[in-house]
Design an enzyme around this catalytic site. Structure first.
Site, PDB file in Angstrom:
ATOM      1  N   SER A  12     -28.266  26.805  28.689  1.00  0.00           N
ATOM      2  CA  SER A  12     -29.005  25.619  29.131  1.00  0.00           C
ATOM      3  C   SER A  12     -30.169  25.358  28.178  1.00  0.00           C
ATOM      4  CB  SER A  12     -29.520  25.814  30.557  1.00  0.00           C
ATOM      5  OG  SER A  12     -30.542  24.872  30.816  1.00  0.00           O
ATOM      6  N   HIS A  37     -25.187  23.803  28.016  1.00  0.00           N
ATOM      7  CA  HIS A  37     -25.421  23.191  29.327  1.00  0.00           C
ATOM      8  C   HIS A  37     -26.596  22.232  29.209  1.00  0.00           C
ATOM      9  CE1 HIS A  37     -25.373  23.435  33.827  1.00  0.00           C
ATOM     10  NE2 HIS A  37     -26.687  23.330  33.729  1.00  0.00           N
ATOM     11  N   ASP A  39     -29.055  19.744  31.210  1.00  0.00           N
ATOM     12  CA  ASP A  39     -29.573  19.440  32.540  1.00  0.00           C
ATOM     13  C   ASP A  39     -30.218  18.060  32.553  1.00  0.00           C
ATOM     14  OD1 ASP A  39     -29.074  21.816  34.162  1.00  0.00           O
ATOM     15  OD2 ASP A  39     -30.345  22.860  32.714  1.00  0.00           O
ATOM     16  N   MET A  41     -32.074  15.218  34.619  1.00  0.00           N
ATOM     17  CA  MET A  41     -32.888  15.067  35.841  1.00  0.00           C
ATOM     18  C   MET A  41     -33.616  13.734  35.812  1.00  0.00           C
ATOM     19  SD  MET A  41     -34.603  18.824  35.815  1.00  0.00           S
ATOM     20  CE  MET A  41     -33.617  20.308  35.595  1.00  0.00           C
ATOM     21  N   HIS A  70     -24.817  18.630  33.427  1.00  0.00           N
ATOM     22  CA  HIS A  70     -25.135  18.814  34.847  1.00  0.00           C
ATOM     23  C   HIS A  70     -26.039  17.667  35.279  1.00  0.00           C
ATOM     24  CE1 HIS A  70     -27.366  21.619  37.937  1.00  0.00           C
ATOM     25  NE2 HIS A  70     -26.765  20.612  38.512  1.00  0.00           N
ATOM     26  N   MET A  72     -28.309  15.838  37.687  1.00  0.00           N
ATOM     27  CA  MET A  72     -29.146  15.949  38.889  1.00  0.00           C
ATOM     28  C   MET A  72     -29.863  14.624  39.048  1.00  0.00           C
ATOM     29  SD  MET A  72     -30.468  19.755  37.997  1.00  0.00           S
ATOM     30  CE  MET A  72     -29.926  19.579  36.306  1.00  0.00           C
ATOM     31  N   MET A 141     -25.334  26.523  42.802  1.00  0.00           N
ATOM     32  CA  MET A 141     -26.719  26.665  42.340  1.00  0.00           C
ATOM     33  C   MET A 141     -27.330  27.913  42.981  1.00  0.00           C
ATOM     34  SD  MET A 141     -27.324  24.285  40.194  1.00  0.00           S
ATOM     35  CE  MET A 141     -29.040  24.715  39.921  1.00  0.00           C
ATOM     36  N   ASP A 179     -25.659  28.876  38.328  1.00  0.00           N
ATOM     37  CA  ASP A 179     -26.752  28.312  37.538  1.00  0.00           C
ATOM     38  C   ASP A 179     -28.077  28.543  38.254  1.00  0.00           C
ATOM     39  OD1 ASP A 179     -28.384  26.743  35.957  1.00  0.00           O
ATOM     40  OD2 ASP A 179     -27.450  24.833  36.502  1.00  0.00           O
TER      41      ASP A 179
HETATM   42  C1  DX5 Z   1     -32.063  24.043  37.170  1.00  0.00           C
HETATM   43  C2  DX5 Z   1     -31.069  23.790  36.079  1.00  0.00           C
HETATM   44  C3  DX5 Z   1     -30.680  25.028  35.356  1.00  0.00           C
HETATM   45  C4  DX5 Z   1     -31.810  25.694  34.617  1.00  0.00           C
HETATM   46  C5  DX5 Z   1     -31.549  27.157  34.567  1.00  0.00           C
HETATM   47  O1  DX5 Z   1     -32.317  22.866  37.804  1.00  0.00           O
HETATM   48  O2  DX5 Z   1     -29.887  23.236  36.622  1.00  0.00           O
HETATM   49  O3  DX5 Z   1     -29.575  24.820  34.502  1.00  0.00           O
HETATM   50  O4  DX5 Z   1     -31.970  25.193  33.316  1.00  0.00           O
HETATM   51  O5  DX5 Z   1     -32.665  27.811  34.077  1.00  0.00           O
HETATM   52  P1  DX5 Z   1     -32.883  29.377  34.248  1.00  0.00           P
HETATM   53  O6  DX5 Z   1     -31.681  30.066  33.674  1.00  0.00           O
HETATM   54  O7  DX5 Z   1     -34.136  29.641  33.518  1.00  0.00           O
HETATM   55  O8  DX5 Z   1     -33.004  29.604  35.741  1.00  0.00           O
HETATM   56 ZN    ZN Z   2     -28.079  23.199  35.321  1.00  0.00          ZN
END
Ligand code: DX5
Ligand code: ZN
Length: 222
Positions: A12, A37, A39, A41, A70, A72, A141, A179
């Site tokens: 990620s 990955h 993310d 948001m 991913h 969100m 998650m 994740d």
């Molecule tokens: C959280 C994300 C994850 C995050 C994981 O909302 O979906 O992918 O980047 O980070 P770590 O591995 O640091 O928990």
């Molecule tokens: Zn993620």
């Protein structure tokens, strides 16, 4: 899943240093991560705002690794086409925020990407029962989404095992991804519960000895 590998590692980039993103991605690739990955948001579905299709496009230029996106975000159906065009290989959407999740998953496939469905820590595993046969990935998650660097929620181990059982019963080929808060310490238990694709941000990009050491620690944990 390649025969020799026990699990796939999806790095990620949320915890990467964006001032030198290309170098960080190359370093992860050389050290043997399997996917990147990304993310996404929007500040509504989760409290944080991160990146959009432009970053996916940038990663596509830098790397040949599969891009695991991913989402969100609210109304993910409005954006899947831009992510597909930007070069996403996998697009995962949350079960929680989309009344037409079945249709959106089908649309992801019709855009040439592999569809994934995501469960927040507070959502029961049973909620994905009616889409299990149309996805290629199920993401459990293990933190509440929004930020990297949070603490793994131990209760999620049971949910990983429960989803694994649902995948078996459905005779599905979907990969089981986890994740959030994954470390070399909790990875063995997560793996034993049935996880096949491990996402990690901080254990890779914030490892005190650097990216390659972080990846090595995760790989040798199992
Ligand atoms: C959280 C994300 C994850 C995050 C994981 O909302 O979906 O992918 O980047 O980070 P770590 O591995 O640091 O928990
Ligand atoms: Zn993620």
């Amino acid at each position: 899943m390649p025969a020799k590998k026990k699990f796939l590692l999806s790095a990620s980039i949320l915890s990467a240093n964006f001032a030198c993103l290309a170098d960080q991605i190359r370093e992860s690739e050389v050290a043997g991560v399997d996917w990147l990955h990304i993310d996404v948001m929007d500040g509504h579905f989760v409290p944080n705002i991160s990146m959009g299709p432009f970053i996916v496009e940038t990663c596509r230029k830098i790397s040949t690794l599969p891009l695991d996106v991913h989402l969100m975000i609210e109304a993910p159906e409005r954006h899947i086409e831009s992510f597909a065009k930007a070069g996403a290989n996998w697009i995962s959407i949350h079960i929680e925020n989309n009344n037409n999740v079945h249709r959106t998953l089908q649309e992801i496939r019709s855009l040439g990407c592999k569809p994934g469905v995501v469960l927040n820590p507070g959502t029961p595993a049973a909620h994905i029962a009616s889409v299990i046969d149309i996805v290629d990935l199920i993401l459990v998650m293990t933190v509440n989404p929004g930020f990297s660097g949070q603490k793994f929620i131990p209760k999620m181990i049971n949910k990983i095992a429960e989803v694994k059982e649902m995948i078996k019963t459905a005779n599905s080929q979907a990969l089981l991804q986890v994740d959030g808060g994954i470390t070399a310490e909790n990875l063995p238990e997560v793996y034993r519960a049935g996880a096949q694709v491990i996402v990690s941000a901080s254990s890779i990009y914030q490892h005190p000895q650097g990216i390659a050491s972080g990846i090595k620690a995760l790989r040798s944990a199992v």
